[in-house]
Design a protein around this motif. Sequence first.
Motif, PDB file in Angstrom:
ATOM      1  N   LYS A 216      -5.270  35.977  45.990  1.00  0.00           N
ATOM      2  CA  LYS A 216      -3.858  35.943  45.645  1.00  0.00           C
ATOM      3  C   LYS A 216      -3.177  37.254  46.034  1.00  0.00           C
ATOM      4  O   LYS A 216      -2.072  37.260  46.605  1.00  0.00           O
ATOM      5  N   ARG A 217      -3.839  38.367  45.752  1.00  0.00           N
ATOM      6  CA  ARG A 217      -3.256  39.664  46.096  1.00  0.00           C
ATOM      7  C   ARG A 217      -3.055  39.776  47.607  1.00  0.00           C
ATOM      8  O   ARG A 217      -2.022  40.265  48.073  1.00  0.00           O
ATOM      9  N   THR A 218      -4.030  39.310  48.364  1.00  0.00           N
ATOM     10  CA  THR A 218      -3.908  39.344  49.826  1.00  0.00           C
ATOM     11  C   THR A 218      -2.688  38.552  50.282  1.00  0.00           C
ATOM     12  O   THR A 218      -1.914  39.010  51.134  1.00  0.00           O
ATOM     13  N   LEU A 219      -2.496  37.347  49.739  1.00  0.00           N
ATOM     14  CA  LEU A 219      -1.357  36.515  50.129  1.00  0.00           C
ATOM     15  C   LEU A 219      -0.033  37.196  49.806  1.00  0.00           C
ATOM     16  O   LEU A 219       0.917  37.147  50.598  1.00  0.00           O
TER      17      LEU A 219
ATOM     18  N   PRO B  52      -3.488  46.043  55.654  1.00  0.00           N
ATOM     19  CA  PRO B  52      -3.882  44.813  54.947  1.00  0.00           C
ATOM     20  C   PRO B  52      -4.947  44.038  55.712  1.00  0.00           C
ATOM     21  O   PRO B  52      -5.196  44.275  56.908  1.00  0.00           O
ATOM     22  N   THR B  53      -5.576  43.113  55.005  1.00  0.00           N
ATOM     23  CA  THR B  53      -6.555  42.227  55.634  1.00  0.00           C
ATOM     24  C   THR B  53      -5.919  41.497  56.818  1.00  0.00           C
ATOM     25  O   THR B  53      -4.764  41.086  56.760  1.00  0.00           O
ATOM     26  N   MET B  54      -6.679  41.355  57.900  1.00  0.00           N
ATOM     27  CA  MET B  54      -6.165  40.644  59.068  1.00  0.00           C
ATOM     28  C   MET B  54      -5.908  39.173  58.738  1.00  0.00           C
ATOM     29  O   MET B  54      -6.642  38.554  57.962  1.00  0.00           O
TER      30      MET B  54
ATOM     31  N   VAL C 228       3.966  29.432  68.227  1.00  0.00           N
ATOM     32  CA  VAL C 228       3.039  30.569  68.272  1.00  0.00           C
ATOM     33  C   VAL C 228       1.804  30.198  67.476  1.00  0.00           C
ATOM     34  O   VAL C 228       1.912  29.716  66.346  1.00  0.00           O
ATOM     35  N   ALA C 229       0.629  30.391  68.062  1.00  0.00           N
ATOM     36  CA  ALA C 229      -0.638  30.153  67.368  1.00  0.00           C
ATOM     37  C   ALA C 229      -1.609  31.247  67.794  1.00  0.00           C
ATOM     38  O   ALA C 229      -2.043  31.290  68.946  1.00  0.00           O
ATOM     39  N   GLN C 230      -1.942  32.131  66.869  1.00  0.00           N
ATOM     40  CA  GLN C 230      -2.806  33.268  67.186  1.00  0.00           C
ATOM     41  C   GLN C 230      -3.819  33.475  66.070  1.00  0.00           C
ATOM     42  O   GLN C 230      -3.606  33.053  64.930  1.00  0.00           O
ATOM     43  N   ARG C 231      -4.916  34.127  66.409  1.00  0.00           N
ATOM     44  CA  ARG C 231      -5.938  34.437  65.404  1.00  0.00           C
ATOM     45  C   ARG C 231      -6.136  35.940  65.300  1.00  0.00           C
ATOM     46  O   ARG C 231      -5.870  36.680  66.250  1.00  0.00           O
ATOM     47  N   GLN C 232      -6.592  36.372  64.135  1.00  0.00           N
ATOM     48  CA  GLN C 232      -6.861  37.779  63.840  1.00  0.00           C
ATOM     49  C   GLN C 232      -5.644  38.650  64.178  1.00  0.00           C
ATOM     50  O   GLN C 232      -5.676  39.505  65.060  1.00  0.00           O
ATOM     51  N   VAL C 233      -4.576  38.398  63.460  1.00  0.00           N
ATOM     52  CA  VAL C 233      -3.300  39.075  63.670  1.00  0.00           C
ATOM     53  C   VAL C 233      -3.023  40.004  62.492  1.00  0.00           C
ATOM     54  O   VAL C 233      -3.313  39.675  61.335  1.00  0.00           O
ATOM     55  N   SER C 234      -2.441  41.162  62.779  1.00  0.00           N
ATOM     56  CA  SER C 234      -2.037  42.085  61.729  1.00  0.00           C
ATOM     57  C   SER C 234      -0.697  41.650  61.141  1.00  0.00           C
ATOM     58  O   SER C 234       0.224  41.312  61.881  1.00  0.00           O
ATOM     59  N   ALA C 235      -0.589  41.664  59.817  1.00  0.00           N
ATOM     60  CA  ALA C 235       0.671  41.301  59.166  1.00  0.00           C
ATOM     61  C   ALA C 235       1.702  42.403  59.322  1.00  0.00           C
ATOM     62  O   ALA C 235       2.903  42.159  59.237  1.00  0.00           O
ATOM     63  N   GLY C 236       1.254  43.620  59.556  1.00  0.00           N
ATOM     64  CA  GLY C 236       2.130  44.774  59.663  1.00  0.00           C
ATOM     65  C   GLY C 236       1.437  45.998  59.091  1.00  0.00           C
ATOM     66  O   GLY C 236       0.260  45.940  58.713  1.00  0.00           O
ATOM     67  N   SER C 237       2.155  47.104  59.013  1.00  0.00           N
ATOM     68  CA  SER C 237       1.521  48.346  58.562  1.00  0.00           C
ATOM     69  C   SER C 237       2.326  49.094  57.506  1.00  0.00           C
ATOM     70  O   SER C 237       1.924  50.167  57.070  1.00  0.00           O
ATOM     71  N   LYS C 238       3.462  48.533  57.078  1.00  0.00           N
ATOM     72  CA  LYS C 238       4.314  49.219  56.104  1.00  0.00           C
ATOM     73  C   LYS C 238       4.581  48.310  54.903  1.00  0.00           C
ATOM     74  O   LYS C 238       4.780  47.104  55.056  1.00  0.00           O
TER      75      LYS C 238
END
Length: 261
Positions: A166-169, A133-135, A77-87
């Motif tokens: 760091k917080r984003t990661l 979260p950040t995309m 799988v290789a995708q760009r501008q993906v959401s990590a999730g919402s919860k």
Amino acid sequence: MGLTQNQIHAVEETIKQSLKNRFESYNPEPASMPFHTRLLGKDRLALYAFIHSLNTNFGTTIFEPVAIALATSKFKVAQRQVSAGSKISIAAQFEIQKIMDELTAANIKPDKQKEIELIREVCQTGEMRTVKPTMIDIYLENENGEIFLFDIKTAKPNKGAFKEFKRTLLEWTAVLLAEKPDANPSSLIAIPYNPYEPKPYSRWTMAGMLDLPQELKVAEEFWDFLGGDGAYNDLLDCFERVGIELRKEIDHYFERFNPNR
């Protein structure tokens, strides 16, 4: 090993299309700069403004699509501008803040694997909050189920910015594990090139926040990770060939700004 001919073709076509799309969408802001215009000429000023605009958007305009073109042959799988999730769980938010506080105070050193396991233990504990979260710039998953989340940054980020990086990661990890608690994620910062070449990239500014071997890939490390050993040097050659091929087209584009044409 380097890139295959199919990869080279895919990358070069991606660069060409990305640049042409930028030309089509680029609309210079009507700003009066009489001193600059008289000194440099309208055409040179227009070229400067375009390069500045391209630099600002190079990540999304060029680097992201090129990264996907490289990674497609190596990753499932290789995708760009993906959401990590919402919860995200309240307990995970608390754990993240605790990690950040300890790192900021220099009470602990960054330890990626330990941080992941601390978050995994509480990723579904307590109330779940809705977040945005950040995309994720580049989302990769290999055949072994390993997940790699990349945040592409400019070549010279400010020292203070690494705290937010760091917080984003950490938040990406928590949000992903909230949905897939058994997942094997790695979240990383990618810096596409080293502006200090031939000197090594200056990493000391981020050593207190990032687990450098686990959370940072610069230049060759990033591109070779995506496309295999030698991908970085082959990629530079791709950019050079495309630049030569499109030189007349680029010159023609900027001729409209030349008052003497």
